[in-house]
Structures are given as structure tokens and as C-alpha cells.
Design a protein around this motif. Structure first.
Motif, PDB file in Angstrom:
ATOM      1  N   PRO A  50       0.661  -1.838   0.149  1.00 31.83           N
ATOM      2  CA  PRO A  50      -0.120   0.205  -0.187  1.00 31.83           C
ATOM      3  C   PRO A  50       0.892   1.258  -0.051  1.00 31.83           C
ATOM      4  O   PRO A  50       0.392   2.425  -0.204  1.00 31.83           O
ATOM      5  CB  PRO A  50      -0.993  -0.235   1.259  1.00 31.83           C
ATOM      6  N   LEU A  51       2.463   0.954   0.386  1.00 31.00           N
ATOM      7  CA  LEU A  51       3.034   2.392  -0.090  1.00 31.00           C
ATOM      8  C   LEU A  51       3.802   2.847  -0.665  1.00 31.00           C
ATOM      9  O   LEU A  51       4.038   3.416  -0.881  1.00 31.00           O
ATOM     10  CB  LEU A  51       3.994   2.291   1.584  1.00 31.00           C
ATOM     11  N   TYR A  62      -0.872   5.106  -6.249  1.00 31.63           N
ATOM     12  CA  TYR A  62      -0.928   4.584  -4.807  1.00 31.63           C
ATOM     13  C   TYR A  62      -1.841   2.416  -5.110  1.00 31.63           C
ATOM     14  O   TYR A  62      -3.441   3.552  -5.804  1.00 31.63           O
ATOM     15  CB  TYR A  62      -1.002   4.893  -4.028  1.00 31.63           C
ATOM     16  N   PHE A  92      -4.556   2.283  -3.358  1.00 32.38           N
ATOM     17  CA  PHE A  92      -5.408   2.504  -2.245  1.00 32.38           C
ATOM     18  C   PHE A  92      -5.994   3.864  -3.642  1.00 32.38           C
ATOM     19  O   PHE A  92      -7.622   3.893  -3.469  1.00 32.38           O
ATOM     20  CB  PHE A  92      -5.992   3.049  -1.335  1.00 32.38           C
ATOM     21  N   GLU A  93      -5.681   3.693  -4.616  1.00 26.94           N
ATOM     22  CA  GLU A  93      -5.993   5.389  -5.506  1.00 26.94           C
ATOM     23  C   GLU A  93      -6.469   4.079  -6.818  1.00 26.94           C
ATOM     24  O   GLU A  93      -7.524   5.021  -8.083  1.00 26.94           O
ATOM     25  CB  GLU A  93      -5.481   5.864  -6.379  1.00 26.94           C
ATOM     26  N   ASP A 117       3.023   6.987   4.803  1.00 25.18           N
ATOM     27  CA  ASP A 117       1.152   6.305   4.876  1.00 25.18           C
ATOM     28  C   ASP A 117       0.471   7.561   2.961  1.00 25.18           C
ATOM     29  O   ASP A 117       0.388   8.696   3.817  1.00 25.18           O
ATOM     30  CB  ASP A 117       0.138   6.322   5.395  1.00 25.18           C
ATOM     31  N   PRO A 118       0.335   7.120   2.357  1.00 23.58           N
ATOM     32  CA  PRO A 118       0.220   7.648   1.252  1.00 23.58           C
ATOM     33  C   PRO A 118      -1.705   8.033   0.704  1.00 23.58           C
ATOM     34  O   PRO A 118      -2.205   8.527   0.589  1.00 23.58           O
ATOM     35  CB  PRO A 118       0.296   7.332  -0.524  1.00 23.58           C
ATOM     36  N   ARG A 119      -1.534   6.872   1.506  1.00 23.67           N
ATOM     37  CA  ARG A 119      -3.620   6.917   2.194  1.00 23.67           C
ATOM     38  C   ARG A 119      -3.492   8.586   2.851  1.00 23.67           C
ATOM     39  O   ARG A 119      -5.015   8.417   2.812  1.00 23.67           O
ATOM     40  CB  ARG A 119      -4.082   5.863   2.665  1.00 23.67           C
ATOM     41  N   ARG A 135      -1.258  11.177   3.233  1.00 23.65           N
ATOM     42  CA  ARG A 135      -0.673  12.021   2.187  1.00 23.65           C
ATOM     43  C   ARG A 135      -2.483  12.633   1.261  1.00 23.65           C
ATOM     44  O   ARG A 135      -2.212  13.868   1.337  1.00 23.65           O
ATOM     45  CB  ARG A 135      -0.089  11.796   1.733  1.00 23.65           C
ATOM     46  N   ARG A 136      -2.668  11.635   0.514  1.00 28.39           N
ATOM     47  CA  ARG A 136      -3.090  11.995  -0.747  1.00 28.39           C
ATOM     48  C   ARG A 136      -4.460  11.407  -0.820  1.00 28.39           C
ATOM     49  O   ARG A 136      -5.335  11.459  -1.720  1.00 28.39           O
ATOM     50  CB  ARG A 136      -2.816  11.290  -2.031  1.00 28.39           C
TER      51      ARG A 136
END
Lengths: 319, 306
Positions: free
Chosen positions: A104-105, A146, A148-149, B299-301, B303-304
Motif C-alpha cells: 500500500p505504501l 498508489y 488505494f487509488e 502513508d500515502p493513504r 497524504r493523498r
């Protein structure tokens, strides 16, 4: 000149957890460009077989015997470092939960580039082309996104890109569409089918879904409780199964033509627990054709001609 | 991202304001603070005079506003015991505690994180079990006792390191180790659990399936994911470090705010104790804010995300 060896050849593979033989004498071959489906209920050993081919078995599972050859090369005796070099390049794998199978990162692009053993900056054109090939829109933007997107279906396309970018000869697909919506499932299967055909990739598809098998596979291997029950070309096997388990599995598929609210066909009884396997056929206690011989000795996988094999003493009486 | 950070900064400010108010309320709930400041044999007239001088005879709301006004100017009042501004007394001690806390943190992170990682990666092997014993010991030893053991071994028996005070550059080593050991154990256990959790995930198998070695998969993917839960605990552990400093600074005669707190409690120097409580609370809040910002960075979750 001898013909090219099959992309994958599994010979008498046996795996055990503690004292239980969870995979027992499984033999299977997949030719280049061929899609072979391995079907069975959860716990029948199909995923372990795939993990054994990747040599990524959980610590608790012991390799008891048997050979695995990838493009003719015996990988069971390879040193770890040599095996690592094969992964991604000679053989690769996609997983059931695409979103869980991506870090995920890390960006999608960085993870795909890993399969090429290159930093993303250098692999970028190749990654972009691969994303395009698996049908992702706007690949240039997707590279830096990423997991999650992206949706589950898009993540599975990313996983396929990851698995195929280094052009392996063999792809293992472990329930690749189980976690996806039905419409997305069909798209992903069509994509796998197309890429395998274009690139001549051999695919070993692991599934519990007979519908998926009918959609995509050339041949089927039906597994039951760690053994192969029956193998054969998809059309022939669906038309006339030669193992009572296959016959019951096919009868249990609900059909649109069924009378509404009629009872679904089920297979009575349960899969025996590993460790409680007897000397005979492991399906005997649920089998309508079983007799004294079935519980006394294990039926060998017999060649029935026409590319078909069955591990049933009564194969000719099925159907 | 800006929304997340703005939200966290806002929460931190509210929490800080809450702390200031709670300290004020506690001060006044415990009765007339004047009585805490005078010797037991003071006459009623003397008490009344001091009460008026300190403004404790004014309405509570006026006192509260005056208190906030003073804090806004970093005016923490005048220590009646040391006859000096509390802010000056505190400022003289803070660098020592910061030095000690940073050194202890270096010990805790430098030993704890590698130990935790090793325990997870070598799970089931004898080396991991040995490490587990060491970590448990580090966590079980009370600092006042491990501090004394360290003094005995390295100060008295071996004579390698100074045992008390802050007179030389090496003085910080022993108190930092004593203080860092407990935190180290916390870090090690958290890191181990987080690593084991992440090592079992599909993305690790997938990374290996595309040709990464186990070590490369850990370095490139697992460590960052495991860092997320550890960062939270780290913020709390740094808060605990300040609490532990009260004991360690006393054992090692380290002139930081922990020692100051002990001395001020003993001397009933109320305003200094209040200032220390404020300082420690604000550091705690600041650390938690830092942890939140670190999340967004890792963590991009967050951040974005939305």
C-alpha cells in the motif's frame, strides 16, 4: 531433434503438513501457450501446489518428494539464489486479493519495475507500455498512483502487468478473479487469455469455480483432497466426466434453466481431514459408485485415451 | 493532506489549552494555594498579605484570565523558594533533560528497532529467543535499580564512566542507558509485532514472486509498513521517557527538569512544579502531533487521501 519441454512439468509432487500428506503424488504438465485449470474445493492442495512451483511454501509445509521442471529445468534442487533469479523472469504468480498483493505504501510503477530489477526511472517506458497492454487508461498517471487509488479490477491488471513484464514462460494464477465483481471477472479472464496467447505464456490457473474453467482453460485437472481425480480437455471433461467427483461438481453448478426455487444439487458429506486419509480412494465415503475395493486401495491415475486420465476404478461407469 | 495536518494541529492546540486549564483548576481545587506557599507557623495576617500580593483574593475568572495572560508572555511567576523567575529556573534545566532524553531515545531506537526486526525475521530461531529474554529483562528492571547496577559496574568497579552530575561529555551515557532500556524494550516488542503482522501479508509473497529476496522484500516493503504502528507508540514512549527522567535524574544527580521536579516537590515550590507539569504535558502533545505528521509522510493513504 527432441520437442521443446513443457513450460511446467510436475511429477509425483508430495507435500505434507506435520504427518498429513496434503498434496499426494500430483503430476501435471502445462505446455507453452496452454491454459490449464486446477480445480478443487478449498484445502484440496491446489494453492500449495502453486506455491511449491514458486518455491514459496509456508514454513510448516514440507516437500516430501517429486520433481518440478520449469522449461525443462528441475527447480526442486536449485539453490535459493538461482531460484530467486527465475522468479518473475521464468515464472511468476498473481494472487487472489489484488489489493492485498500490492504494497500500500509503494507506487504501482515502482512495484512493476521491481520485476524488471530496475529502478522506476529507467524502467518507466517499459512499465508504461505494459500498463497500456493490460488495458489501464492513462498509464502515465497510473504509474505514480498508489494501490488505494485504484479499484480491485485495476489492481489485478497491475498485478498481471507485474507478473508478465519480464516475459516469463509460466504464469501461476491463484484464484485471480475470486475477489472481483462478475463483470470485472470476465474482463480479467479475457485479458489473461489474450496475453497468454499473444506471448505464448503457459498459465496454471487455480480456481474453485467451474464457470471460470469453462471460460478460459484448455485443459482441466480436478483435485480432491490432495490428489488429482481427473484431467482432460475442457470440452470433453465437461461433456462426459470420468470421475464421480467431477460429475457431482458439474451437477452442482446452478443453471439458468433450473426450475426457480428448486434445491441446489450438493455433494453429501465432507472432505476428509488431512491426517484422516485412509488407504483407499479419498472420495470413497462420498461416492455413489464406491465399493469394497475403493476403500481398500487407492485408484491410480489411468490413461483413458484422448488426453484424459482418471483416478477412478469405475471411470467407465461414470455419467 | 492540508486538511489532515490542519486538523491535527487544531486538536493539539485544543489539547494544550485543556492542559493549561486543568493545571489552573487543580491548583485552585486543592484549596487556597497561599497555604501551600507559607511555612506552617505563619500568622493569619501574613497569609492574608501574601494572598493579596499573589492575587489569590481576586475572583476566579479574573485569576484565570490573568494566568492565561501571563502564560502568553511566558511568565510562569516567581519561585518563592529560589527567589527567581520560574521561567528562568526551568530554562536552565530544560537543555539537560533534552540532552538526556535524546541520548536515551538514541539508545532505545538504536537497540530496540533492530532487536524487534531481528526477533521477527529470525522467528523461531535460538537467536530470536535469546533476544526476547534480553528485551524482557530490559523491560522488567526498574530504572532506579538498573541505574544503580550501571553505576556499580561502569562507575565504581570498572571506573570507565562518571556516575553522577553533568560535568563531562560522557556523563550522559549511564543515565541515558538506564533511561533508554525500558523504552528500548517497548520499541523492540512493538517492532516485532508490527513486523510479524506485515511479513504474513500477501504483498510480501507477491514481492518475492517477482524475484525479490526475502531481505530485499523486507527492506523495500515490510519496514515502511511496520513503521506505521510503531510511530504511534514511539510518540507515547517519548512521553514516558520524560516521566522516567524524574527517577533517573534523581539517581544520577542529573540537573534536568526531573530532578528539579523532585526538589521542588520536596521544597513545596508550587509554581515550579506547575511549570514542570505544563512543560511535560506540552512536550507530550507536541510528540503526538509529530507522530501524526509522520503518518502523513509515511502513508500515502493519509497524504493523498481525502
Amino acid at each position: 531433434m527432441t520437442p521443446a519441454p513443457p513450460a511446467l512439468e510436475i511429477e509425483e509432487l508430495s507435500l505434507s503438513i506435520a504427518a498429513a500428506r496434503v498434496v499426494d503424488g500430483v503430476s501435471l504438465a502445462v505446455a507453452a501457450g496452454e491454459v490449464v485449470a486446477m480445480v478443487g474445493e478449498s484445502g484440496c492442495g491446489k494453492s500449495l501446489t502453486a506455491q511449491a512451483v514458486m518455491r514459496l511454501l509456508p514454513d510448516a509445509v514440507r516437500h516430501q518428494g517429486g520433481r518440478i521442471r520449469v522449461a525443462g529445468q528441475d527447480i526442486t534442487a536449485l539453490p535459493d539464489s538461482a531460484m530467486r533469479r527465475l522468479r518473475g523472469r521464468a515464472l511468476s504468480m498473481i494472487f487472489q486479493e489484488p489489493q492485498a498483493a500490492l504494497d500500500p505504501l509503494a507506487t504501482v510503477g515502482a512495484q512493476i519495475a521491481e520485476a524488471l530489477r530496475l529502478p522506476l526511472a529507467r524502467a518507466r517506458p517499459a512499465v508504461r507500455a505494459m500498463l497500456e497492454e493490460v488495458g489501464l487508461s492513462d498509464p502515465e498517471r497510473r504509474i505514480d498512483q498508489y494501490p488505494f487509488e485504484l479499484s480491485g479490477g485495476m489492481c489485478q491488471r497491475v498485478m498481471i502487468a507485474c507478473a508478465l513484464i519480464a516475459r516469463p514462460a509460466l504464469l501461476l494464477a491463484d484464484e485471480p478473479t475470486t475477489a472481483l465483481d462478475v463483470t470485472i471477472q470476465a474482463q480479467i479472464l479475457a485479458l489473461l487469455r489474450r496475453l497468454a496467447a499473444e506471448r505464448g505464456t503457459a498459465v496454471l490457473l487455480i480456481t474453485h469455480d467451474m464457470g471460470v474453467v469453462a471460460d478460459i482453460a484448455d485443459r482441466v485437472a480436478v483435485m480432491y483432497a490432495g490428489r488429482i481425480a481427473e484431467t482432460g480437455p475442457v470440452g470433453a471433461l465437461f461433456a462426459a466426466p470420468r470421475h464421480p467427483y467431477t460429475a457431482l461438481l458439474l451437477a452442482a453448478i446452478p443453471r439458468l434453466a433450473d426450475t426457480p426455487k428448486s434445491r441446489l444439487a450438493v455433494i453429501e458429506g465432507r472432505v476428509p481431514m488431512p491426517g484422516a486419509f485412509g488407504a483407499g480412494c479419498r472420495f470413497a465415503e462420498r461416492c455413489p459408485l464406491a465399493d469394497a475395493r475403493c476403500t481398500a486401495q487407492a485408484p491410480p491415475l489411468r490413461d483413458l485415451g484422448g488426453g484424459r486420465h482418471s483416478a477412478c476404478f469405475h471411470a467407465e461407469r461414470v455419467g | 493532506m492540508p486538511r489532515h495536518i490542519a486538523g491535527r494541529v487544531g486538536q493539539a492546540l485544543v489539547a494544550a489549552f485543556g492542559v493549561l486549564s486543568i493545571v489552573f483548576v487543580v491548583l485552585h481545587l486543592s484549596g487556597d494555594p497561599t497555604l501551600l506557599l507559607v511555612p506552617p507557623d505563619a500568622s493569619a495576617a501574613q497569609i492574608a498579605e501574601l494572598r493579596h500580593a499573589l492575587g489569590f483574593d481576586r475572583p476566579l475568572l479574573a485569576q484565570y484570565l490573568a494566568y492565561l495572560g501571563q502564560l502568553a508572555h511566558f511568565d510562569l511567576g516567581q519561585s518563592l523558594v529560589q527567589r527567581a523567575p520560574v521561567a528562568v529556573i526551568l530554562a536552565a534545566r530544560i537543555p539537560y533533560t533534552v540532552e538526556l532524553a535524546l541520548a536515551a531515545l538514541a539508545v532505545a531506537i538504536g537497540l530496540g528497532l533492530p532487536a524487534g526486526i531481528a526477533m521477527a525475521v529470525w522467528r523461531g530461531r535460538p537467536a530470536a529467543r535469546l533476544l526476547a529474554v534480553v528485551v524482557l529483562a530490559g523491560q522488567s528492571l526498574p530504572t532506579f535499580w538498573s541505574g544503580i547496577l550501571l553505576i556499580l559496574l561502569f562507575g565504581v568497579t570498572l571506573g570507565w564512566l562518571p556516575t553522577s552530575g553533568a560535568d563531562s561529555a560522557s556523563s550522559v551515557i549511564l543515565p541515558a542507558v538506564a533511561l533508554g532500556l525500558v523504552t528500548m524494550a517497548g520499541f523492540a516488542r512493538m517492532m516485532r509485532i508490527a513486523m510479524l503482522d506485515e511479513l504474513g501479508r500477501d504483498y510480501v509473497a507477491a514481492a518475492r514472486a517477482r524475484g525479490l529476496s526475502r531481505g530485499a522484500a523486507i527492506l523495500r516493503h515490510v519496514l515502511r509498513n511496520a513503521a506505521i504502528p510503531v510511530v504511534t507508540i514511539a510518540a507515547l514512549e517519548i512521553g514516558n521517557l520524560l516521566a522516567g527522567a524524574v527517577i533517573v535524574e534523581t539517581v544520577f544527580a542529573w540537573p534536568g527538569i526531573g530532578q528539579l521536579a523532585m526538589q521542588s516537590i520536596a521544597a513545596r515550590d508550587f509554581l515550579v512544579v506547575q511549570a514542570v507539569v505544563l512543560f511535560v504535558s506540552l512536550v507530550y502533545i507536541g510528540m503526538n502531533l509529530l507522530a501524526d505528521l509522520a503518518y502523513a509522510w509515511i502513508d500515502p493513504r493519509i497524504r493523498r487521501g481525502p
